[in-house]
Design an enzyme around this catalytic site. Structure first.
Site, PDB file in Angstrom:
ATOM      1  N   THR A   1      -2.990  -4.902 -14.691  1.00  0.00           N
ATOM      2  CA  THR A   1      -2.261  -4.864 -15.878  1.00  0.00           C
ATOM      3  C   THR A   1      -1.628  -6.063 -16.556  1.00  0.00           C
ATOM      4  O   THR A   1      -1.254  -7.043 -15.595  1.00  0.00           O
ATOM      5  CB  THR A   1      -0.999  -3.817 -15.595  1.00  0.00           C
ATOM      6  OG1 THR A   1      -0.219  -3.574 -16.823  1.00  0.00           O
ATOM      7  CG2 THR A   1      -0.164  -4.530 -14.662  1.00  0.00           C
TER       8      THR A   1
ATOM      9  N   HIS B   1       2.585  -0.982   1.606  1.00  0.00           N
ATOM     10  CA  HIS B   1       2.746  -1.623   3.169  1.00  0.00           C
ATOM     11  C   HIS B   1       2.068  -0.743   4.308  1.00  0.00           C
ATOM     12  O   HIS B   1       1.859  -0.954   5.255  1.00  0.00           O
ATOM     13  CB  HIS B   1       4.052  -2.089   3.286  1.00  0.00           C
ATOM     14  CG  HIS B   1       4.216  -3.161   4.330  1.00  0.00           C
ATOM     15  ND1 HIS B   1       3.163  -3.721   4.872  1.00  0.00           N
ATOM     16  CD2 HIS B   1       5.334  -4.078   4.397  1.00  0.00           C
ATOM     17  CE1 HIS B   1       3.518  -4.668   5.483  1.00  0.00           C
ATOM     18  NE2 HIS B   1       4.982  -4.924   5.275  1.00  0.00           N
TER      19      HIS B   1
END
Length: 417
Positions: free
Chosen positions: A328, A380
């Site tokens: 993006t 994560h």
């Protein structure tokens, strides 16, 4: 009489309902076969609904209605002849009757004027001790409150009910327009909101940052921009460099190109890159399939085609489904730094930002370079810090030194010239 019932077609798998965003025709209009008659929003895209036959149309749903796939939304009378000039003939104007002669107005005795109410004034009486304490706490003067007690005395209740005036405004009146507008969110916007909230709630999202030196890319674009455009028919933009750098880094760190499905990790041996594009209906993310095999011109041509479809409202659900990683570019709107949100079910996203001429240290000397901050948000649960930092450093290497890292040492051959 032959009447066709037009039903909502399925925009794609797993989509069961759509919203009528806009009718492009009016009830009673004559429509041609394949003429766009409506725009419908699904939770993934805005699509046009074409007329299946020619005829007079009767609408069976309103704008904003949520309808099921397969539901009848309009009727088309296929036996109706096309009006001359392409539109229904206008009704003949109705003749108006001649107005009757006005009768003489009757003289009425003048009515006595109603008594004028005395203007309301602020209290002149002093506040009670309890009221004064409350007004002091609110930071209000007694003259700002109308008292209801004897002789205009301000009571405790008057002070409790007194509203604190807005800062900089009159204590009793507001200046300027104070209108509000309420608009229902489209089904696409509601789905985007739902997905973004779910990402925050269901992933262990972290963001790591770095900066890249755009000097070499500026040099290459300045040197070969015209020749590249003449040969390939597209401009040489920044996105092709970042896409090539990302696909290289994904192959070096395959867990960044993976996703979680329950208790399982899915690794992909291809790089389907979602490119965020701002359209009239919101942010869309069309996908470059097998971007790892594309040339610079191939990336630029595909991005241009997909971006045009998004802006024209012609992007399909299939062209936005899938994707293993997203890029993006908030820099097109002037963003200096941000933390992009992961596009589920992907596990990572790269955010580009604006390019600023900044002083940096190079070989012990302070020089001015075109620099860009880049950010990578990642899940994560599946990507460790070592992989995320290593991935972003690999992207930085490709952008800082594109000739050696992305073009194999030959810039002309790398650009297909």
């Amino acid at each position: 009489m032959s009447v066709l019932e037009m039903k909502v077609p399925s925009p794609g798998e797993s989509i069961t309902e759509v919203e009528i965003a806009t009718w492009l025709v009016k009830d009673g209009d004559y429509v041609e076969k394949d003429q766009p008659i409506a725009e419908v929003d699904s939770d993934k895209a805005t699509l046009e609904l074409p007329a299946e036959q020619s005829g007079i149309i009767t609408l069976k749903a309103e704008e904003g209605d949520v309808v099921q796939v397969g539901q009848v939304v309009c009727l088309i009378d296929m036996d109706a002849a096309k009006p001359e000039g392409g539109a229904p003939a206008a009704e003949a104007p109705k003749t108006e009757e001649a107005p009757k002669a006005a009768e003489p107005a009757k003289q009425e005795a003048p009515k006595p004027a109603a008594p004028v109410a005395a203007p309301q004034t602020y209290a002149t009486g002093a506040p009670s001790p309890a009221a004064k304490k409350i007004l002091d706490e609110k930071g209000m003067a007694a003259g700002q409150v109308s008292g209801t007690g004897r002789d205009g005395r301000i009571t405790k209740t008057d002070a409790e009910l007194a509203a604190v005036p807005a800062l900089g405004g009159s204590p009793m009146t507001a200046t300027g327009a104070r209108t509000t507008t309420t608009t229902k969110l489209s089904v696409l916007r509601r789905k985007i909101a739902q997905r973004l909230v779910s990402v925050k709630n269901e992933t262990a999202m972290l963001t790591t940052f770095n900066e890249v030196d755009m000097s070499e890319i500026f040099r290459l674009r300045k040197l070969y921009k015209e020749e590249f455009a003449q040969k390939h028919g597209v401009g040489l933009g920044f996105m092709s460099f970042f896409t090539k750098a990302v696909t290289r880094a994904l192959q070096m760190y395959p867990d960044v190109n993976a996703s979680i499905d329950g208790d399982f990790k899915i690794n992909y041996d291809f790089c389907d890159i979602s490119i965020a594009v701002s359209g009239p209906k919101g942010l869309m993310v069309p996908v470059l399939r097998n971007a790892e095999n594309m040339s610079f011109s191939g990336v630029e041509a595909n991005i241009k085609d997909l971006a045009t479809k998004v802006r024209d409202g012609k992007i399909t659900v299939d062209e936005m489904t899938g994707g293993t990683f997203t890029i993006t570019n908030g820099g097109t709107f002037g963003s200096m730094l941000s933390t992009p949100i992961i596009n589920p079910p992907q596990s990572a996203i790269l955010g580009m930002h604006n390019i600023i001429q900044r002083p940096v240290a190079v070989d012990g000397q302070v020089v001015i370079r075109p620099m860009m901050y880049v950010a990578m948000s990642y899940d994560h649960r599946i990507i460790d810090g070592k992989e995320s930092v290593g991935f972003l450093v690999a992207v930085k290497e490709g952008i800082d030194n594109p000739v050696e890292i992305l073009m194999g040492g030959d810039e002309r051959k790398g650009l297909g010239l």
